[in-house]
Design an enzyme around this catalytic site. Structure first.
Site, PDB file in Angstrom:
ATOM      1  CB  THR A   1      36.049  40.470  43.290  1.00  0.00           C
ATOM      2  OG1 THR A   1      36.544  39.193  43.658  1.00  0.00           O
ATOM      3  CG2 THR A   1      37.052  41.210  42.459  1.00  0.00           C
TER       4      THR A   1
ATOM      5  N   GLY B   1      32.654  39.118  40.805  1.00  0.00           N
ATOM      6  CA  GLY B   1      31.787  37.996  40.407  1.00  0.00           C
ATOM      7  C   GLY B   1      32.520  36.690  40.195  1.00  0.00           C
TER       8      GLY B   1
HETATM    9  N1  GLY Z   1      39.059  35.833  43.561  1.00  0.00           N
HETATM   10  C1  GLY Z   1      38.433  35.991  42.327  1.00  0.00           C
HETATM   11  C2  GLY Z   1      39.395  36.188  41.209  1.00  0.00           C
HETATM   12  O1  GLY Z   1      40.475  36.686  41.418  1.00  0.00           O
HETATM   13  O2  GLY Z   1      39.099  35.828  40.115  1.00  0.00           O
END
Ligand code: GLY
Length: 562
Positions: free
Chosen positions: A374, A466
């Site tokens: 992310t 993370g």
């Molecule tokens: N894909 C990680 C989140 O959205 O927490």
């Protein structure tokens, strides 16, 4: 007539702005002090795109849009057009806004779509390939953000077009990432992609993305319709049909970003603005800070075993509640008020014993009545607007599938649903019925873009990638800065720890002090080492005319400003 003239001028200037002869050299800057504006993001060229548009008269929203679009080019691992994200902002006039552009489950998605005939999860199915992708939200989010910006949208796309068309020089980390995913790119894509070449990528190579440049031009010209309709939408749907995916034209046409108010709460006299559902991040952050607020951690000290133990135990309890109760509020009733109530949080810590590890098996969710990959960017402008944005493809390079001919990677966000309620996802996170798959539902997220206000003025603008560690990284960022009084650099770069209820272990980052680990081992804690946890971007506003932007040492992250 006037509108057509303005549009024509925009497109002409877009051509001038997008023109450049070859890739530009750049360098990483980890910390800057600025007087007017600052950006911290995962890539120097993206931070520079943000400052370029602020120099041209844009505000922090313009910069947030330009930086995200540039990240979609220069940081394909997580920057994106094919994913989703969240924005939290505090404006100079005291108004606030949160924008939810999280991906949605396609209309043909169903609860058991990743299970085999025996009802067991087929792990790769929600992680790799076409079926793993949710309906992308990023472009709708950028258009929704533009309502608060100053410059024409096309102007904000120009730096990204330039970078896609003429290429950019890749870093060693990017080369490693692209090489690691080469086999997946070859196996899963139905059309050739810019991310694969005959020889392995190496630091200093130039990555040119002509298809992506065309898609960006369409978005510059047509706004949301340049993505959710016409040529780009058609390319996404054709890609789905060739690869066995289920995103339809109707899914794309129906996608809408949601304009909300941030979740707002007090912590030790500061106001914290953060992301509400469908992120679990804001609620869990409020729970975590609420559970430790009354304890004199500043007297115990930073990385003192007593402070670390208390924070770990708060984390255990918040993640147990996350698994049980949190999901898309348009589909499930989430008892937010109760979960964040001060008395509830005190009760939640009633069985905490200093000096002794609790057991997750004996810490169920509270009883109440009712990629890892992310990327985050923080922006502050000269007027005092503060914007925190976290966006994601979920795993690095998402589902490894590029929308054929359109040049952008699609997410694998479907894995953030409870693929099978009670079974862990790629982050080992458990979820329950509240986060089960349903058509049009948004998968629970951990992304936690956050702004801290002191006396109503922005003090910290922060966030991190993370996966499941996002929330505990934000918890530590706020406690480091507000309780332990660490400076901005230490706040971001000090080694972190993470507990998420299950598995019942404390993850620690390289450099976490051994003596603290040994103290906690004696209390009964088990540890697992990780190379790194999160990549935090932090802007600290010291007062009028002094901004400090710190980009995390853990990656190619870079700060820029003036
Ligand atoms: N894909 C990680 C989140 O959205 O927490």
């Amino acid at each position: 007539m006037m509108r057509s003239l303005i549009f024509l001028l925009c497109m002409l200037s877009l051509d001038v702005l997008a023109r450049q002869t070859g890739p530009k050299p750049y360098s990483v800057t980890k910390r800057i002090e600025a007087r007017k504006y600052a950006v911290a993001s995962a890539h120097p060229l993206a931070s520079e795109a943000g400052t370029e548009v602020m120099k041209a008269g844009g505000n922090a929203f313009d910069a947030a849009i330009a930086t995200q679009l540039a990240l979609a080019v220069v940081y394909p691992e997580a920057g994106n057009l094919g994913g989703g994200g969240f924005l939290v902002a505090n404006m100079h006039n005291g108004k606030t806004v949160a924008i939810n552009y999280r991906e949605m489950a396609p209309g043909k998605a169903h609860r058991d779509m990743y299970l085999d005939s025996a009802g067991n999860p087929i792990v790769k199915k929600s992680l790799e390939g076409h079926l793993a992708a949710g309906v992308p939200g990023t472009v709708a989010g950028l258009i929704a953000t533009h309502a608060y910006a100053r410059l024409p949208f096309a102007r904000l796309v120009a730096p990204a077009i330039r970078l896609a068309e003429h290429g950019y020089i890749i870093t060693a980390a990017e080369a490693r990432g692209l090489n690691r995913h080469r086999d997946n790119f070859l196996r899963l894509n139905t059309r050739p992609t810019a991310f694969v070449k005959d020889t392995p990528w190496k630091e200093g190579d130039t990555l040119v993305q002509k298809d992506l440049a065309r898609t960006l031009r369409l978005i510059a010209e047509k706004g949301a319709a340049g993505f959710y309709a016409g040529e780009t939408a058609q390319k996404i749907v054709e890609e789905m049909q060739r690869g066995g995916g289920i995103i339809s034209l109707e899914d794309l046409q129906n996608y809408r970003a949601e304009v909300l108010q941030p979740l707002r709460f007090k912590f030790r006299g500061y106001d914290v603005l953060t992301m509400p559902l469908p992120s679990s991040g804001g609620i869990c952050l409020q729970q975590l800070l609420g559970m430790v607020e009354k304890h004199p951690m500043e007297n115990w000290g930073f990385h003192n075993p007593k402070s670390v133990q208390l924070m770990v135990e708060a984390e255990r309890r918040a993640y147990a509640d996350r698994a049980e109760y949190l999901g898309d509020p348009h589909f499930v009733k989430v008892p937010v008020k109760t979960l964040t109530d001060t008395a509830y949080l005190q009760r939640r810590m009633a069985d905490f014993t200093p000096g002794l590890a609790s057991l997750s098996a004996r810490v169920p969710a509270g009883v109440i009545k009712e990629s890892e990959q992310t990327t985050h960017l923080s922006v502050v402008d000269a007027q005092g607007n503060a914007v925190a944005v976290t966006t994601t493809l979920n795993g690095g390079y998402g589902c490894d599938v590029v929308a054929g001919g359109a040049g952008f990677l699609l997410n694998n966000e479907m894995d953030d649903f409870s693929v099978k309620p009670g079974s862990p996802n790629m982050y080992g996170l458990l979820g329950n019925e509240a986060n089960a798959i349903a058509p049009g539902k948004r998968m629970l997220s951990s992304m936690t873009p956050t702004i801290v206000l002191r006396n109503k003025q922005p003090l910290l603008v922060t966030g991190t990638p993370g996966g499941s560690t996002i929330i505990t990284s934000m918890f530590q960022t706020l406690v480091n800065a507000l309780v332990f009084g660490l400076d901005a650099d230490q706040t971001v770069n000090a080694p972190k720890f993470h507990h998420q209820w299950l598995p019942d272990v404390v993850y620690i980052e390289k450099g976490f002090p051994e003596p603290v680990k040994h103290s906690l081992e004696r209390m009964g804690y088990k540890f697992t080492s990780r190379e790194s946890i999160g990549r935090t971007e932090l802007i600290k506003i010291h007062g009028k005319g002094k901004l400090e932007a710190v980009a995390d040492n853990r990656g190619d992250d870079s700060a820029a400003g003036e």
